[in-house]
Design a protein around this motif. Sequence first.
Motif, PDB file in Angstrom:
ATOM      1  N   ILE A  24       0.770  -1.068   0.529  1.00 37.71           N
ATOM      2  CA  ILE A  24       0.132   0.345  -0.139  1.00 37.71           C
ATOM      3  C   ILE A  24       0.939   1.105   0.088  1.00 37.71           C
ATOM      4  O   ILE A  24       0.375   2.502   0.042  1.00 37.71           O
ATOM      5  CB  ILE A  24      -1.201   0.103   1.229  1.00 37.71           C
ATOM      6  CG1 ILE A  24      -0.168  -0.085   2.976  1.00 37.71           C
ATOM      7  CG2 ILE A  24      -2.222  -1.046   1.021  1.00 37.71           C
ATOM      8  CD1 ILE A  24      -1.295   0.591   3.964  1.00 37.71           C
ATOM      9  N   ARG A  27      -0.363   4.611  -1.179  1.00 40.12           N
ATOM     10  CA  ARG A  27      -1.936   3.991  -2.083  1.00 40.12           C
ATOM     11  C   ARG A  27      -2.536   4.033  -0.545  1.00 40.12           C
ATOM     12  O   ARG A  27      -3.513   3.351  -0.871  1.00 40.12           O
ATOM     13  CB  ARG A  27      -1.423   2.712  -3.214  1.00 40.12           C
ATOM     14  CG  ARG A  27      -0.767   3.298  -3.676  1.00 40.12           C
ATOM     15  CD  ARG A  27      -1.247   2.138  -4.887  1.00 40.12           C
ATOM     16  NE  ARG A  27      -0.705   0.926  -4.547  1.00 40.12           N
ATOM     17  CZ  ARG A  27      -0.102  -0.608  -4.457  1.00 40.12           C
ATOM     18  NH1 ARG A  27      -1.814  -0.319  -6.277  1.00 40.12           N
ATOM     19  NH2 ARG A  27      -0.333  -1.551  -4.720  1.00 40.12           N
ATOM     20  N   LEU A  31      -6.056   1.873  -2.021  1.00 39.46           N
ATOM     21  CA  LEU A  31      -5.361   0.464  -1.327  1.00 39.46           C
ATOM     22  C   LEU A  31      -5.992   0.182  -0.202  1.00 39.46           C
ATOM     23  O   LEU A  31      -6.591  -0.969   0.056  1.00 39.46           O
ATOM     24  CB  LEU A  31      -5.034  -0.245  -2.281  1.00 39.46           C
ATOM     25  CG  LEU A  31      -4.383  -1.654  -1.704  1.00 39.46           C
ATOM     26  CD1 LEU A  31      -5.413  -2.631  -1.981  1.00 39.46           C
ATOM     27  CD2 LEU A  31      -3.096  -2.034  -2.294  1.00 39.46           C
ATOM     28  N   TYR A  53      -5.911  -9.718  -4.553  1.00 34.90           N
ATOM     29  CA  TYR A  53      -4.885  -8.292  -5.134  1.00 34.90           C
ATOM     30  C   TYR A  53      -3.332  -9.386  -5.248  1.00 34.90           C
ATOM     31  O   TYR A  53      -2.492  -8.458  -5.775  1.00 34.90           O
ATOM     32  CB  TYR A  53      -5.393  -8.373  -3.867  1.00 34.90           C
ATOM     33  CG  TYR A  53      -6.035  -7.190  -3.797  1.00 34.90           C
ATOM     34  CD1 TYR A  53      -6.077  -5.790  -4.097  1.00 34.90           C
ATOM     35  CD2 TYR A  53      -6.836  -7.934  -2.052  1.00 34.90           C
ATOM     36  CE1 TYR A  53      -7.775  -5.639  -3.708  1.00 34.90           C
ATOM     37  CE2 TYR A  53      -7.905  -7.249  -2.301  1.00 34.90           C
ATOM     38  CZ  TYR A  53      -7.750  -5.903  -2.731  1.00 34.90           C
ATOM     39  OH  TYR A  53      -9.769  -5.083  -2.038  1.00 34.90           O
TER      40      TYR A  53
END
Length: 136
Positions: A24, A27, A31, A53
């Motif tokens: 992540i 993000r 995310l 993912y």
Amino acid sequence: MFIDVGDGQPFAPTPSCFLAGVDIYDREETLGVELEKLDPNDPGDRELIILKYCLPSKRTYRHKFMIFKCLKEALDNVEYDFQVLFEYDPEACSSFPYRWDEMQSARVFFEDVYRLASVEWKDDIEKASLEDQLDW
């Protein structure tokens, strides 16, 4: 030796290749928020995390084969420390959702990755296994 056409370097996969989709870093607000709703310790959530993912990939069938094979080797090694793959490293441009470094069993997570990859990537793995890897 298999050369990655993307960067021209030898491709040397590790089990951490499966974690790119849950990284992540930069993000966190997109995310990260999405993944924090899921619990990697819960078998149902873990399967969703892996399928949504960890396994989707734009990598070639050869890449997938090599990543899958390296994971098998790591799982066969009872001393392999999967937990270290989730530990926060302040020097790395990488991070995982809050508390993932406290996962009950990172090995179980990767056992599930292997199980699901063997199904989802079956055709790619079979195709690559029929080739002579020395020619790559």
